[in-house]
Design an enzyme around this catalytic site. Structure first.
Site, PDB file in Angstrom:
ATOM      1  N   HIS A 155      -0.551  -0.849  -9.782  1.00 25.64           N
ATOM      2  CA  HIS A 155      -1.258  -1.708  -8.811  1.00 25.64           C
ATOM      3  C   HIS A 155      -1.658  -3.046  -9.452  1.00 25.64           C
ATOM      4  CE1 HIS A 155      -3.664  -1.633  -4.830  1.00 25.64           C
ATOM      5  NE2 HIS A 155      -3.397  -2.875  -5.177  1.00 25.64           N
TER       6      HIS A 155
ATOM      7  N   ARG B  36       0.835  -1.188   0.000  1.00 25.13           N
ATOM      8  CA  ARG B  36       0.000   0.000   0.000  1.00 25.13           C
ATOM      9  C   ARG B  36       0.884   1.257   0.000  1.00 25.13           C
ATOM     10  NH1 ARG B  36      -3.334  -3.050  -1.450  1.00 25.13           N
ATOM     11  NH2 ARG B  36      -5.388  -3.459  -0.562  1.00 25.13           N
TER      12      ARG B  36
END
Ligand code: NAP
Ligand code: GLV
Length: 305
Positions: free
Chosen positions: A268, A220
């Site tokens: 991502h 993250r």
């Protein structure tokens, strides 16, 4: 049994796959579904919970649940269960191996040398002398650490609670983190985003990495302080950063990361949730729930993961 599935994208594909894996259920797609027993979610709108009074469990289609936990509308007294592996560990291993081999075999240095027309061979290094640190030794981090150690690299891993994994130097606590950082030529971040990990990799900790180290953030964006990372990249202390995740996604067009010569960006995609494996896992867990069995992957909300 009624099951609601609500995803930010590819809703139809998810719905079809879940229905095939759970033929005994009525599967309803989208935020306007009738009252259901279970909800299967990925980045749903808050409205999804408005008319769901009888949910028995919530299932996250992601391994990380920080986004769901941050939603004020998320029902508080219903168990939240997350995806475990489902093929994501193999993808994380691929990414980690790419980073490790690129650094170990100095491919970035040779690319620079080529761009300057320099013939600049460097000496032999042994895998067992190449130190890799893995932050997070959960489902994904431990798979990555084991794969890298199996390949012959010297691997250390950091977790919140003490661990013992054969072939990995397992550390915990802030003293353990200091030891790991000081020796890691490659640092891989596989921690969940929680109150404790947000902003963890700031100036002080990044400065502890050896000169010329590489960082790969695969979990993250909020775990890394962007300004601090840009400083150590500018100074050259960190030679290369592999960033898959960001504070804001998509990464804003004017962000310095896009053009920084030492930053490698992926959007991502380090580990994508495979439809079929994820839906089968959720279906098995729903069946377990219906039978009153205990199931794995229940999120500890106080801990944040
Ligand atoms: P997990 O099984 O829950 O593992 C989390 C690990 O982090 C555990 O080893 C845990 O320690 C450790 N940890 C948590 N808080 C810590 C702290 N304060 N200090 C030290 N260690 C701490 O999670 P996972 O399935 O491996 O997934 C990890 C993360 O990867 C997810 O949360 C998600 O954010 C990210 N992810 C990213 C992608 C992508 O495509 N980029 C894909 C999938 C997942 P203990 O073992 O002691 O509890
Ligand atoms: C993806 O980021 C996940 O948490 O599964």
């Amino acid at each position: 049994m009624d099951v609601l599935i609500c995803t930010a994208k590819e809703q139809d594909e998810w719905c079809e796959t879940l229905a095939a894996c759970l033929p005994e259920a009525q599967v309803h797609a989208g935020p306007d579904a009738p009252a259901c027993d279970y909800a299967v979610l990925w980045k749903p709108p808050a409205a999804v919970f408005a008319h769901q009074p009888r949910l028995k469990a919530l299932f996250s289609l992601g391994a990380g649940v920080d986004g769901l936990l941050a939603m004020p509308a998320l029902p508080r007294d219903v168990p939240l269960v997350r995806i475990e592996d489902c093929g994501m560990a193999a993808q994380m291993i691929e990414y980690a191996l790419y980073v490790a081999l690129r650094r170990f075999r100095r491919f970035a240095e040779y690319a620079d040398a080529q761009s300057e027309g320099r013939w600049a061979p460097r000496g032999l290094r042994m895998r067992e002398d190449f130190q890799i640190g893995v932050l997070g030794l959960g489902v994904l981090g431990s798979a990555v650490a084991n794969a890298l150690a199996g390949f012959g690299f010297a691997v250390s891993g950091w977790s919140r609670t003490p661990k013992s994994i054969e072939g990995i130097d397992c550390v915990h606590g802030s003293a353990g983190l200091d030891v790991l950082l000081a020796r890691s030529e490659v640092l891989l971040v596989l921690l969940p985003l929680t109150g404790d990990t947000e902003g963890l990799l700031g100036r002080e900790l990044l400065a502890q990495l050896p000169d010329g180290a590489a960082l790969a953030n695969l979990s993250r964006g909020e775990i890394v302080d962007d300004e601090a990372l840009l400083e150590v990249l500018d100074s050259g202390q960190i030679a290369e950063a592999f960033l898959d995740v960001f504070h804001r996604e998509p990464l804003p067009r004017d962000h310095r990361y896009w053009t920084h010569p030492r930053v490698r960006i992926t959007p991502h995609v380090a580990a994508l949730t495979p439809y079929s494996a994820a839906c089968s896992q959720v279906a098995e867990k729903i069946r377990g729930f219906e039978r009153g069995e205990s199931i794995s992957g229940i999120v500890d909300r106080a801990r944040g993961y």
